[in-house]
Design a protein around this motif. Structure first.
Motif, PDB file in Angstrom:
ATOM      1  N   UNK A 124       0.844  -1.202   0.000  1.00 40.29           N
ATOM      2  CA  UNK A 124       0.000   0.000   0.000  1.00 40.29           C
ATOM      3  C   UNK A 124       0.873   1.245   0.000  1.00 40.29           C
ATOM      4  N   UNK A 125       0.289   2.331  -0.461  1.00 41.33           N
ATOM      5  CA  UNK A 125       1.029   3.592  -0.401  1.00 41.33           C
ATOM      6  C   UNK A 125       1.151   4.028   1.048  1.00 41.33           C
ATOM      7  N   UNK A 141       9.238  16.387   3.554  1.00 39.98           N
ATOM      8  CA  UNK A 141       7.973  15.642   3.450  1.00 39.98           C
ATOM      9  C   UNK A 141       6.786  16.586   3.657  1.00 39.98           C
ATOM     10  N   UNK A 142       5.814  16.534   2.746  1.00 40.68           N
ATOM     11  CA  UNK A 142       4.636  17.392   2.919  1.00 40.68           C
ATOM     12  C   UNK A 142       3.941  17.110   4.255  1.00 40.68           C
ATOM     13  N   UNK A 143       3.394  18.156   4.854  1.00 44.75           N
ATOM     14  CA  UNK A 143       2.737  17.975   6.147  1.00 44.75           C
ATOM     15  C   UNK A 143       1.288  17.506   6.032  1.00 44.75           C
ATOM     16  N   UNK A 144       0.743  17.631   4.819  1.00 45.75           N
ATOM     17  CA  UNK A 144      -0.665  17.234   4.638  1.00 45.75           C
ATOM     18  C   UNK A 144      -0.782  15.918   3.893  1.00 45.75           C
ATOM     19  N   UNK A 145       0.252  15.074   4.000  1.00 43.25           N
ATOM     20  CA  UNK A 145       0.341  13.862   3.197  1.00 43.25           C
ATOM     21  C   UNK A 145      -0.319  12.691   3.932  1.00 43.25           C
ATOM     22  N   UNK A 146      -1.642  12.638   3.888  1.00 45.69           N
ATOM     23  CA  UNK A 146      -2.306  11.519   4.543  1.00 45.69           C
ATOM     24  C   UNK A 146      -2.733  10.534   3.477  1.00 45.69           C
ATOM     25  N   UNK A 147      -2.184   9.338   3.569  1.00 39.66           N
ATOM     26  CA  UNK A 147      -2.440   8.338   2.543  1.00 39.66           C
ATOM     27  C   UNK A 147      -3.778   7.644   2.757  1.00 39.66           C
ATOM     28  N   UNK A 148      -4.366   7.832   3.934  1.00 43.05           N
ATOM     29  CA  UNK A 148      -5.668   7.217   4.153  1.00 43.05           C
ATOM     30  C   UNK A 148      -6.557   8.122   4.958  1.00 43.05           C
TER      31      UNK A 148
END
Ligand code: PLP
Ligand code: ZN
Length: 391
Positions: free
Chosen positions: A295-296, A384-391
């Motif tokens: 998964x990502x 790393x982006x702070x809004x990077x939610x993969x789920x």
């Protein structure tokens, strides 16, 4: 710099076959990584007498036990000898009285990859290499790009298209050739092979010298603790260079008479959606099986579905009575915030995975609240982006 003047060899930890050091010797015919073997009996006296030079504030303070023999090939940017910070508020919050953070964000390109790539590139240049390539989820690519630039040679990086643009742009800034590939680091590796350049392949554990650079983490942790052995070291694990390097360092330090037989328990932490190490440890497998549908994750460096050094990773864990802990994707960002707000550190998502793993180990009483625990902040969070939610 007092370099290693003694003969070194390569040895297969799986079948025992030996290889001469050469540009061609990459990994064993049996499919295992090769490790560098030093004549520790020859080195033992030198190191006992001189210890390590206090004016060398980089990993090259351990040059006697590193593979490079001619300093002309060392293109150092000041990698290693990073601070071992005693965590106060985060440790207390997690119920750990002796939590230390080895802060690898202070490296020249902001990650621990600089250790392995500086040593590997220096050694391969010494052996005659003139261009490099690797597949990477981000940090290793930046590191290879920077050291190749410093040495004036070409770097070719193969990165997943999903890698944040900050990583891809940094490689470009250093002048690397960047190829974006659909899929994970596995597909990047396949694409690199297919394109068939005449470069030296620096893929994780497919050559012996990145692990040599990474092992200096183990030496530094011990030296910074005045040669006391910590109880636990937890590594956010993808391809396994850190955990293997640290395991190797402890074996060498014992052979060199710097420590005795005691070992820290080595733990790997991974994200649930791609956790081949955790699965192999839990199911007591002899080797790591490829993870089916990775998964990502925002912890890009941990999305390694099929680490090449499977048996070595498992051996580092089992021989030290360690373990492997899975963490869910939605624990990552909150843990990054907690580390920032309690300890003032902008840690990378991979390190947040390690801390979340630690929290689980403490809660399940696998660890004692008074244990000396080292966790690696393997990179800065800044790319790393702070809004990077993969789920
Ligand atoms: C920030 C970070 N942490 C951890 C890892 C995992 O590295 P390894 O398992 O090779 O020690 C990576 C690899 O890409 C990374 O970029
Ligand atoms: Zn072999």
């Amino acid at each position: 710099l007092e370099l290693n003047s003694k003969h070194i060899e390569l040895e297969c930890p799986n079948c025992g076959r030996g290889y001469e050091v050469s540009l061609e010797a990459s990994y064993c015919d049996c499919g295992s990584p090769l490790l560098v073997k030093y004549d520790t009996d020859e080195l033992i006296l030198q190191i006992q007498l001189e210890q390590f030079p206090s004016n060398q504030n980089s990993l090259w303070r351990y040059s006697r036990i590193l593979p490079v023999v001619n300093s002309k090939f060392i293109f150092s940017l000041g990698e290693g000898w990073t601070p071992l910070l005693k965590s106060r508020r985060l440790g207390e919050d997690l119920g750990m009285k002796n939590l230390y953070i080895k802060d690898e964000s202070r490296n020249p390109t902001l990650s621990f990859k600089d250790r392995g790539l500086c040593v590997a590139i220096s050694k391969h240049l010494e052996l005659g290499a003139s261009s490099f390539a690797l597949p990477s989820a981000g940090n290793a690519a930046i590191s290879m790009s920077a050291y190749s630039a410093a040495a004036g040679v070409t770097a070719n990086v193969f990165m997943p298209v999903t890698t944040p643009s900050s990583f891809i742009e940094a490689c470009g800034l250093y002048g690397a050739e960047v190829v974006k590939v659909k899929g994970t680091i596995s597909e990047c590796g396949a694409e690199m092979k297919k394109s068939g350049g005449s470069w030296t392949d620096l893929s994780t554990t497919k050559e012996p010298y990145r692990v040599e650079g990474k092992k200096t983490l183990g030496y530094e942790i011990c030296e910074q603790l005045n040669w006391q052995i910590p109880d636990v070291i937890i590594c956010p694990t993808g391809g396994g260079t850190a955990i293997i390097g640290i395991w190797k360092a402890f074996n060498e330090m014992e052979a060199l008479g710097l420590i005795e037989t005691e070992r820290p328990r080595l733990f790997a932490s991974q994200v649930e959606g791609c956790a081949p190490v955790v699965k192999a440890v839990n199911e007591n497998l002899e080797d790591i099986q490829p993870w089916d549908k990775p998964e990502e994750t925002s912890a890009y460096g941990l999305r390694v579905p099929s680490p090449f050094a499977g048996k070595l990773i498992l051996n580092a864990i089992s021989s030290t009575n360690g373990g492997a802990v899975p963490v869910s994707e939605n624990e990552i960002m909150p843990m990054r915030k907690i580390a920032a707000r309690l300890d003032g550190l902008d840690i990378c998502p991979e390190a947040a995975v390690a801390i979340a793993g630690l929290q689980k180990l403490v809660e399940s009483d696998e660890l004692d609240s008074s244990d000396t625990v080292i966790m690696l902040n393997t990179a800065s969070g800044i790319r790393y982006p702070l809004n990077d939610t993969k789920r």
